[in-house]
Enzyme design. Structure first.
Site, short mmCIF file in Angstrom:
data_model
loop_
_atom_site.label_atom_id
_atom_site.label_comp_id
_atom_site.label_asym_id
_atom_site.label_seq_id
_atom_site.Cartn_x
_atom_site.Cartn_y
_atom_site.Cartn_z
N ARG A 106 74.84 134.43 71.30
CA ARG A 106 75.63 134.04 72.47
C ARG A 106 77.08 133.84 72.05
NH1 ARG A 106 73.53 128.61 74.81
NH2 ARG A 106 71.70 129.95 75.15
N HIS A 151 73.33 129.33 69.06
CA HIS A 151 73.17 130.75 69.41
C HIS A 151 74.35 131.58 68.91
CE1 HIS A 151 69.67 130.89 72.21
NE2 HIS A 151 69.99 129.63 72.45
N ASP A 158 66.12 132.30 72.54
CA ASP A 158 65.28 131.68 73.56
C ASP A 158 64.22 132.70 73.92
OD1 ASP A 158 66.97 129.45 73.59
OD2 ASP A 158 68.22 130.30 75.18
N GLU A 240 63.47 121.77 73.89
CA GLU A 240 63.35 123.03 74.64
C GLU A 240 62.22 123.87 74.05
OE1 GLU A 240 67.20 124.88 74.40
OE2 GLU A 240 68.17 123.37 75.67
N HIS A 243 63.33 127.43 72.58
CA HIS A 243 64.48 127.55 71.68
C HIS A 243 64.06 127.49 70.21
CE1 HIS A 243 68.87 126.40 70.80
NE2 HIS A 243 68.26 126.19 69.64
#
Length: 269
Positions: A106, A151, A158, A240, A243
């Site tokens: 990301r 990320h 994810d 999460e 993740h």
């Protein structure tokens, strides 16, 4: 010094050096995008069987629009992370399942987009699905949004598990009625994932991987993902279920900002 330690230190140095070069190039010319280090790859070149549903390339996310920096629906990872994910896929295919990634590398531009959105308290277009019980003023304090993301280092992803044969997931239609991400699976937005108890990116404590309220098939599914990945060096973020980060990271201290695009990769230049 072991060969592995020496190799990892070399990769860390390479990551930092290439980041400096990419940043300088981008500063020199506004039209010049930073490029990925040589050890970043498109996941599909390592394992084309892993499904990809890159949510931030679409408007079906907590912001409600495509996120900055996502120019293609492409999973990019450091090569060690991609190769470990391939082995996890091999193990799951034997059991009748496939992995599906929602997000991989990301860019910092995307993280900055999240931060701007979180500070705009009037924009709650996607609240009913993604954070129905969370006051938007608490997104930073509660840890749902941060100014840096693992990320951006390239070894975090994810993901979920899909039962084979995989059924297609219909496209999200902007403006359609939203259902809470923790609603029963047959009521929330349709996803071909096995039932994990919540949808992806659900801002709720029910998303905590080992939340005791998640039992039965939902817990079994979370533990299948967890055990499969952890056996290969991945570490789960406890808050999460989706993740995971591959350890040791080749670039543990470097946050990249090249676009999510095949053109960002060395073998596409």
């Amino acid at each position: 010094m072991t060969r592995l330690t020496s190799t990892l230190r070399g990769l860390v140095t390479l990551c930092a050096a290439l980041l400096a070069v990419a940043t300088a190039s981008a500063t020199a010319g506004a039209s010049t995008d930073p490029k990925a280090p040589e050890n970043f790859v498109a996941l599909r070149t390592v394992d084309p069987t892993i499904l990809q549903e890159m949510r931030y390339f679409t408007p079906h996310n907590f912001v409600g629009e495509r996120i900055d920096g996502y120019r293609q629906p492409l999973c990019i990872l450091t090569r060690p992370a991609a190769e470990a994910l391939h082995q996890a896929q091999v193990n799951l295919l034997r059991q009748g399942y496939t992995l599906k990634v929602y997000d991989c590398y990301r860019p910092q531009h995307a993280v900055d987009h999240f931060v701007r959105w979180a500070k705009d308290l009037d924009d709650e277009a996607m609240k009913s699905e993604f954070y129905p019980d969370v006051d938007k003023t608490r997104l930073f304090e509660d840890g749902y949004i941060a100014e840096k993301s693992g990320h951006s280092r390239g070894s975090t992803m994810d993901l979920t598990i899909v039962k084979l044969p995989a059924k297609p997931t219909r496209p999200y239609v902007p403006g359609e009625s939203l259902v809470p991400c923790y609603a029963p699976k047959d009521e929330r937005f349709p996803d071909n994932s096995v039932d994990m108890g919540t949808g992806f990116d659900c801002f709720d404590t029910l998303s905590h991987t080992l939340d005791p309220r998640i039992q039965g098939e939902q817990r079994t599914n979370r533990l299948l993902l967890k055990s499969t990945l952890e056996s290969l060096g991945f570490v789960n973020l406890a808050e999460e279920w989706w993740h995971y980060t591959y350890k040791p990271e080749p670039c543990p201290d470097t946050y990249f900002d090249f676009p999510v695009s095949a053109k960002s990769l060395t073998n596409s230049r």
